[in-house]
Design an enzyme around this catalytic site. Structure first.
Site, PDB file in Angstrom:
ATOM      1  N   MET A  54     -11.263  -5.048   6.451  1.00  0.00           N
ATOM      2  CA  MET A  54     -10.433  -4.049   7.136  1.00  0.00           C
ATOM      3  C   MET A  54     -10.092  -4.589   8.516  1.00  0.00           C
ATOM      4  O   MET A  54     -10.989  -4.889   9.314  1.00  0.00           O
ATOM      5  CB  MET A  54     -11.193  -2.723   7.291  1.00  0.00           C
ATOM      6  CG  MET A  54     -11.239  -1.824   6.070  1.00  0.00           C
ATOM      7  SD  MET A  54      -9.676  -1.421   5.275  1.00  0.00           S
ATOM      8  CE  MET A  54      -8.670  -0.825   6.623  1.00  0.00           C
TER       9      MET A  54
ATOM     10  N   SER B  50       0.844  -1.198   0.000  1.00  0.00           N
ATOM     11  CA  SER B  50       0.000   0.000   0.000  1.00  0.00           C
ATOM     12  C   SER B  50       0.875   1.243   0.000  1.00  0.00           C
ATOM     13  O   SER B  50       1.640   1.489   0.940  1.00  0.00           O
ATOM     14  CB  SER B  50      -0.899   0.009   1.235  1.00  0.00           C
ATOM     15  OG  SER B  50      -1.434   1.316   1.384  1.00  0.00           O
TER      16      SER B  50
ATOM     17  N   ASP C  10      -4.830   3.757  -1.746  1.00  0.00           N
ATOM     18  CA  ASP C  10      -5.854   4.144  -0.773  1.00  0.00           C
ATOM     19  C   ASP C  10      -6.361   5.551  -1.052  1.00  0.00           C
ATOM     20  O   ASP C  10      -5.638   6.527  -0.849  1.00  0.00           O
ATOM     21  CB  ASP C  10      -5.264   4.079   0.639  1.00  0.00           C
ATOM     22  CG  ASP C  10      -5.041   2.651   1.096  1.00  0.00           C
ATOM     23  OD1 ASP C  10      -6.023   1.883   1.129  1.00  0.00           O
ATOM     24  OD2 ASP C  10      -3.882   2.297   1.381  1.00  0.00           O
TER      25      ASP C  10
ATOM     26  N   MET D  40      -8.839   8.459  -0.007  1.00  0.00           N
ATOM     27  CA  MET D  40      -9.598   8.906   1.181  1.00  0.00           C
ATOM     28  C   MET D  40     -10.103  10.322   0.962  1.00  0.00           C
ATOM     29  O   MET D  40      -9.392  11.160   0.407  1.00  0.00           O
ATOM     30  CB  MET D  40      -8.687   8.893   2.417  1.00  0.00           C
ATOM     31  CG  MET D  40      -8.041   7.544   2.677  1.00  0.00           C
ATOM     32  SD  MET D  40      -7.131   7.563   4.227  1.00  0.00           S
ATOM     33  CE  MET D  40      -6.319   5.963   4.151  1.00  0.00           C
TER      34      MET D  40
ATOM     35  N   ASP E 168      -6.544  -5.956   5.136  1.00  0.00           N
ATOM     36  CA  ASP E 168      -5.901  -4.644   5.025  1.00  0.00           C
ATOM     37  C   ASP E 168      -5.836  -3.976   6.396  1.00  0.00           C
ATOM     38  O   ASP E 168      -6.867  -3.642   6.983  1.00  0.00           O
ATOM     39  CB  ASP E 168      -6.742  -3.794   4.050  1.00  0.00           C
ATOM     40  CG  ASP E 168      -6.129  -2.434   3.761  1.00  0.00           C
ATOM     41  OD1 ASP E 168      -5.022  -2.146   4.245  1.00  0.00           O
ATOM     42  OD2 ASP E 168      -6.780  -1.658   3.032  1.00  0.00           O
TER      43      ASP E 168
ATOM     44  N   MET F 240     -12.092   4.784  -0.073  1.00  0.00           N
ATOM     45  CA  MET F 240     -12.651   5.099   1.250  1.00  0.00           C
ATOM     46  C   MET F 240     -13.293   6.481   1.137  1.00  0.00           C
ATOM     47  O   MET F 240     -12.818   7.472   1.704  1.00  0.00           O
ATOM     48  CB  MET F 240     -11.530   5.069   2.305  1.00  0.00           C
ATOM     49  CG  MET F 240     -11.120   3.660   2.687  1.00  0.00           C
ATOM     50  SD  MET F 240      -9.514   3.600   3.469  1.00  0.00           S
ATOM     51  CE  MET F 240      -8.485   3.636   2.015  1.00  0.00           C
TER      52      MET F 240
ATOM     53  N   HIS G 214      -8.639   1.220  -3.522  1.00  0.00           N
ATOM     54  CA  HIS G 214      -9.509   1.089  -2.349  1.00  0.00           C
ATOM     55  C   HIS G 214     -10.147   2.449  -2.092  1.00  0.00           C
ATOM     56  O   HIS G 214      -9.480   3.380  -1.634  1.00  0.00           O
ATOM     57  CB  HIS G 214      -8.622   0.628  -1.166  1.00  0.00           C
ATOM     58  CG  HIS G 214      -9.338   0.475   0.139  1.00  0.00           C
ATOM     59  ND1 HIS G 214      -8.667   0.249   1.326  1.00  0.00           N
ATOM     60  CD2 HIS G 214     -10.665   0.488   0.454  1.00  0.00           C
ATOM     61  CE1 HIS G 214      -9.539   0.149   2.317  1.00  0.00           C
ATOM     62  NE2 HIS G 214     -10.758   0.295   1.819  1.00  0.00           N
TER      63      HIS G 214
ATOM     64  N   HIS H 149      -1.542  -1.452  -3.999  1.00  0.00           N
ATOM     65  CA  HIS H 149      -2.784  -1.034  -3.343  1.00  0.00           C
ATOM     66  C   HIS H 149      -2.780   0.483  -3.187  1.00  0.00           C
ATOM     67  O   HIS H 149      -1.831   1.058  -2.639  1.00  0.00           O
ATOM     68  CB  HIS H 149      -2.860  -1.731  -1.979  1.00  0.00           C
ATOM     69  CG  HIS H 149      -4.115  -1.519  -1.222  1.00  0.00           C
ATOM     70  ND1 HIS H 149      -5.261  -2.253  -1.430  1.00  0.00           N
ATOM     71  CD2 HIS H 149      -4.419  -0.643  -0.226  1.00  0.00           C
ATOM     72  CE1 HIS H 149      -6.210  -1.856  -0.592  1.00  0.00           C
ATOM     73  NE2 HIS H 149      -5.734  -0.863   0.148  1.00  0.00           N
TER      74      HIS H 149
HETATM   75  C1  DX5 Z   1      -5.899   2.111   5.940  1.00  0.00           C
HETATM   76  C2  DX5 Z   1      -5.610   1.664   4.537  1.00  0.00           C
HETATM   77  C3  DX5 Z   1      -4.531   0.671   4.435  1.00  0.00           C
HETATM   78  C4  DX5 Z   1      -3.196   1.133   4.961  1.00  0.00           C
HETATM   79  C5  DX5 Z   1      -2.606  -0.021   5.714  1.00  0.00           C
HETATM   80  O1  DX5 Z   1      -7.073   2.823   5.998  1.00  0.00           O
HETATM   81  O2  DX5 Z   1      -6.759   1.099   3.920  1.00  0.00           O
HETATM   82  O3  DX5 Z   1      -4.386   0.174   3.107  1.00  0.00           O
HETATM   83  O4  DX5 Z   1      -2.293   1.530   3.983  1.00  0.00           O
HETATM   84  O5  DX5 Z   1      -1.452   0.417   6.333  1.00  0.00           O
HETATM   85  P1  DX5 Z   1      -0.619  -0.520   7.301  1.00  0.00           P
HETATM   86  O6  DX5 Z   1      -0.191  -1.726   6.509  1.00  0.00           O
HETATM   87  O7  DX5 Z   1       0.517   0.350   7.716  1.00  0.00           O
HETATM   88  O8  DX5 Z   1      -1.523  -0.894   8.437  1.00  0.00           O
HETATM   89 ZN    ZN Z   2      -6.457   0.060   1.911  1.00  0.00          ZN
END
Ligand code: DX5
Ligand code: ZN
Length: 224
Positions: free
Chosen positions: A139, A7, A34, A36, A177, A70, A68, A32
């Protein structure tokens, strides 16, 4: 074959392409991303521009961009992320009162459809989408930030979903994740996950990306 999905959230935003290349050079076949929005989760990252910028690099390595979302109202952004080059588009069940409509939109846009659930959302909320989803994302931290601790109850949730997917004869990938590291990777694969997302365990710390990915490889027999 199980996969590691580094990620990029944990990477230096000024060097996303370099960090992604380092992961691909070390054998990662997934990346991956993310997204947000500061509403569904209390953090803001990036939009379709970053996906678009990384698409040629992913093509160079024949890697897949695992996006992903969010974000609230994800249906308004499916097409732009698909056009930007996402391979998998994952939406949160908590954001989709009309989940089947969004799923159809994702397929129509040419992507694989993923559905994510927060730690507080029971697996039963996926009952009607499970037979048709391409990917289920569990999650294992509350979404919004990297570097949080794995929530132990997530393992039982993965086991439940793996049993349900098997009973349906589904080939959907089961992705976990949050707080994933070489220390819990084997436990998660045994529970039934087959895509491990890892941010800080790949892009954080003092070791190189290659060393971090090697640590996953040594922790289990994992095609990354
Ligand atoms: C969190 C994200 C994850 C994040 C995980 O909201 O969806 O993908 O990057 O990070 P680590 O592996 O550091 O927990
Ligand atoms: Zn993620």
């Amino acid at each position: 074959m199980p996969a590691l999905a580094p990620s990029l959230l944990a990477a230096d935003p000024g060097h996303y392409a370099d960090r992604a290349r380092a992961a691909f050079d070390a054998g990662a076949e997934w990346l991956h991303l993310d997204v947000m929005d500061g509403h569904f989760v209390p953090n803001i990252t990036f939009g379709p521009g970053v996906v678009e910028a990384l698409r040629p690099l992913a093509d160079e390595y024949d890697a897949r961009l695992d996006v992903h979302l969010m974000i609230e109202e994800p249906q308004d952004y499916v097409d732009v992320f698909a056009d930007a080059g996402a391979d998998v588009l994952t939406v949160h069940v908590e954001t989709c009162p009309h989940l089947h409509r969004v799923a159809q939109q994702i397929w129509d846009a040419g992507c694989k459809m993923g559905v994510a659930l927060n730690p507080a959302t029971p697996p039963g909320h996926l009952e009607s989408i499970l037979p048709i989803a391409d990917l289920v994302l569990v999650m294992s931290v509350n979404p919004g930030f990297g570097g949080q601790s794995f929530i132990p109850q997530s393992t039982a949730k993965i086991q439940t979903l793996r049993r349900q997917l098997n009973a349906l004869g589904s080939n959907a990938r089961l992705e976990v994740d949050g707080g994933v590291s070489p220390d819990n990777a084997m436990e998660l694969l045994r529970a039934g996950a087959d895509v491990l997302v890892a941010g800080s365990a790949v892009f954080g710390g003092d070791q190189s990306v290659a060393q971090n990915i090697e640590a996953f490889r040594s922790a289990l027999t994992l095609k990354v």
